[in-house]
Design an enzyme around this catalytic site. Sequence first.
Site, PDB file in Angstrom:
ATOM      1  N   ARG A   1       0.792  -1.317  -0.132  1.00  0.00           N
ATOM      2  CA  ARG A   1      -0.518   0.006   0.087  1.00  0.00           C
ATOM      3  C   ARG A   1       0.875   1.331  -0.009  1.00  0.00           C
ATOM      4  NH1 ARG A   1      -5.124  -2.028  -0.020  1.00  0.00           N
ATOM      5  NH2 ARG A   1      -5.491  -3.867   0.974  1.00  0.00           N
ATOM      6  N   ASP A   2       0.651   1.955  -1.057  1.00  0.00           N
ATOM      7  CA  ASP A   2       0.866   3.791  -1.023  1.00  0.00           C
ATOM      8  C   ASP A   2       0.901   4.035   0.262  1.00  0.00           C
ATOM      9  OD1 ASP A   2       2.396   5.465  -3.333  1.00  0.00           O
ATOM     10  OD2 ASP A   2       1.864   5.764  -1.553  1.00  0.00           O
ATOM     11  N   ILE A   3       2.187   4.729   1.051  1.00  0.00           N
ATOM     12  CA  ILE A   3       2.440   6.218   2.631  1.00  0.00           C
ATOM     13  C   ILE A   3       1.900   6.777   2.049  1.00  0.00           C
ATOM     14  CG2 ILE A   3       4.592   6.426   1.532  1.00  0.00           C
ATOM     15  CD1 ILE A   3       5.500   6.072   4.417  1.00  0.00           C
TER      16      ILE A   3
ATOM     17  N   ASN B   1       5.131   6.791 -13.683  1.00  0.00           N
ATOM     18  CA  ASN B   1       6.102   7.415 -13.913  1.00  0.00           C
ATOM     19  C   ASN B   1       7.298   7.393 -14.448  1.00  0.00           C
ATOM     20  OD1 ASN B   1       3.559   8.756 -12.856  1.00  0.00           O
ATOM     21  ND2 ASN B   1       4.478   8.243 -10.957  1.00  0.00           N
TER      22      ASN B   1
ATOM     23  N   VAL C   1      11.310   7.429  -7.411  1.00  0.00           N
ATOM     24  CA  VAL C   1      11.413   6.267  -6.684  1.00  0.00           C
ATOM     25  C   VAL C   1      12.166   5.803  -7.823  1.00  0.00           C
ATOM     26  CG1 VAL C   1      11.878   4.833  -5.398  1.00  0.00           C
ATOM     27  CG2 VAL C   1      10.529   6.327  -4.278  1.00  0.00           C
TER      28      VAL C   1
ATOM     29  N   HIS D   1       8.418   0.284 -10.690  1.00  0.00           N
ATOM     30  CA  HIS D   1       6.989   0.450  -9.791  1.00  0.00           C
ATOM     31  C   HIS D   1       5.908   0.849 -10.867  1.00  0.00           C
ATOM     32  CE1 HIS D   1       8.433   4.645  -8.796  1.00  0.00           C
ATOM     33  NE2 HIS D   1       7.575   4.865  -8.605  1.00  0.00           N
TER      34      HIS D   1
ATOM     35  N   HIS E   1       2.422   2.465 -10.119  1.00  0.00           N
ATOM     36  CA  HIS E   1       0.518   2.539  -9.337  1.00  0.00           C
ATOM     37  C   HIS E   1      -0.856   1.857 -10.360  1.00  0.00           C
ATOM     38  CE1 HIS E   1       2.951   5.878  -7.649  1.00  0.00           C
ATOM     39  NE2 HIS E   1       4.063   5.448  -9.016  1.00  0.00           N
TER      40      HIS E   1
HETATM   41  P1  AMP Z   1       6.787   7.225  -7.862  1.00  0.00           P
HETATM   42  O1  AMP Z   1       6.666   9.415  -7.494  1.00  0.00           O
HETATM   43  O2  AMP Z   1       6.134   7.307  -9.104  1.00  0.00           O
HETATM   44  O3  AMP Z   1       7.884   7.613  -7.960  1.00  0.00           O
HETATM   45  O4  AMP Z   1       5.987   6.770  -7.043  1.00  0.00           O
HETATM   46  C1  AMP Z   1       6.849   6.600  -5.953  1.00  0.00           C
HETATM   47  C2  AMP Z   1       5.512   6.205  -4.778  1.00  0.00           C
HETATM   48  O5  AMP Z   1       5.749   5.728  -3.425  1.00  0.00           O
HETATM   49  C3  AMP Z   1       4.562   8.029  -4.373  1.00  0.00           C
HETATM   50  O6  AMP Z   1       3.417   7.236  -3.832  1.00  0.00           O
HETATM   51  C4  AMP Z   1       4.684   7.408  -2.520  1.00  0.00           C
HETATM   52  O7  AMP Z   1       3.723   8.284  -1.798  1.00  0.00           O
HETATM   53  C5  AMP Z   1       5.702   6.491  -2.514  1.00  0.00           C
HETATM   54  N1  AMP Z   1       6.692   5.561  -1.284  1.00  0.00           N
HETATM   55  C6  AMP Z   1       7.000   6.713  -0.865  1.00  0.00           C
HETATM   56  N2  AMP Z   1       7.978   6.080   0.530  1.00  0.00           N
HETATM   57  C7  AMP Z   1       6.858   4.928   0.645  1.00  0.00           C
HETATM   58  C8  AMP Z   1       6.676   3.646   1.755  1.00  0.00           C
HETATM   59  N3  AMP Z   1       8.015   3.807   2.383  1.00  0.00           N
HETATM   60  N4  AMP Z   1       6.092   3.287   1.679  1.00  0.00           N
HETATM   61  C9  AMP Z   1       5.839   3.054   0.673  1.00  0.00           C
HETATM   62  N5  AMP Z   1       5.031   3.387  -0.307  1.00  0.00           N
HETATM   63  C10 AMP Z   1       6.261   4.879  -0.327  1.00  0.00           C
END
Ligand code: AMP
Length: 120
Positions: free
Chosen positions: A35-37, A93, A102, A106, A108
């Site tokens: 799950r996204d944080i 993205n 990140v 990945h 979404h």
């Molecule tokens: P992006 O911006 O497309 O690279 O997506 C990175 C996603 O990682 C974002 O939606 C963040 O909210 C999510 N994220 C960052 N750190 C964590 C974490 N520790 N646990 C879960 N999701 C995270």
Amino acid sequence: MADRARDPECLFCRIVAGEVPTTKVHEDDALVAIRDIAPRAPTHVLLLSREHIPSVAELSDADAALVGRIFAAAAAIARAEGIAERGYRVVTNVGEWGGQSVNHLHFHLMGGRAFGWPPG
Ligand code: AMP
């Protein structure tokens, strides 16, 4: 092919390794789904490759099975989360203008509300 070994500086490599607490919804030998944080929709799941691949920009034909596994897992999770009937979005993205924060492959999976098009 670039080295896809675990990067100790990479947040998602650390999550895949179980070093950072997350809520996992699925894992197998190819991917981990969490799950996204900071969820941007009622259901917001991230599907992470186990391998350290910076983004879809580094994929090749040899990754066809991996990408298929990720999308099949997204569809299965969408059904399990109850968002499949009304529809959902799967998005990745790439780079600065793509909004990637990140640098580890990945996708979404987002659902539970209607989304606009085109995205902002
Ligand atoms: P992006 O911006 O497309 O690279 O997506 C990175 C996603 O990682 C974002 O939606 C963040 O909210 C999510 N994220 C960052 N750190 C964590 C974490 N520790 N646990 C879960 N999701 C995270």
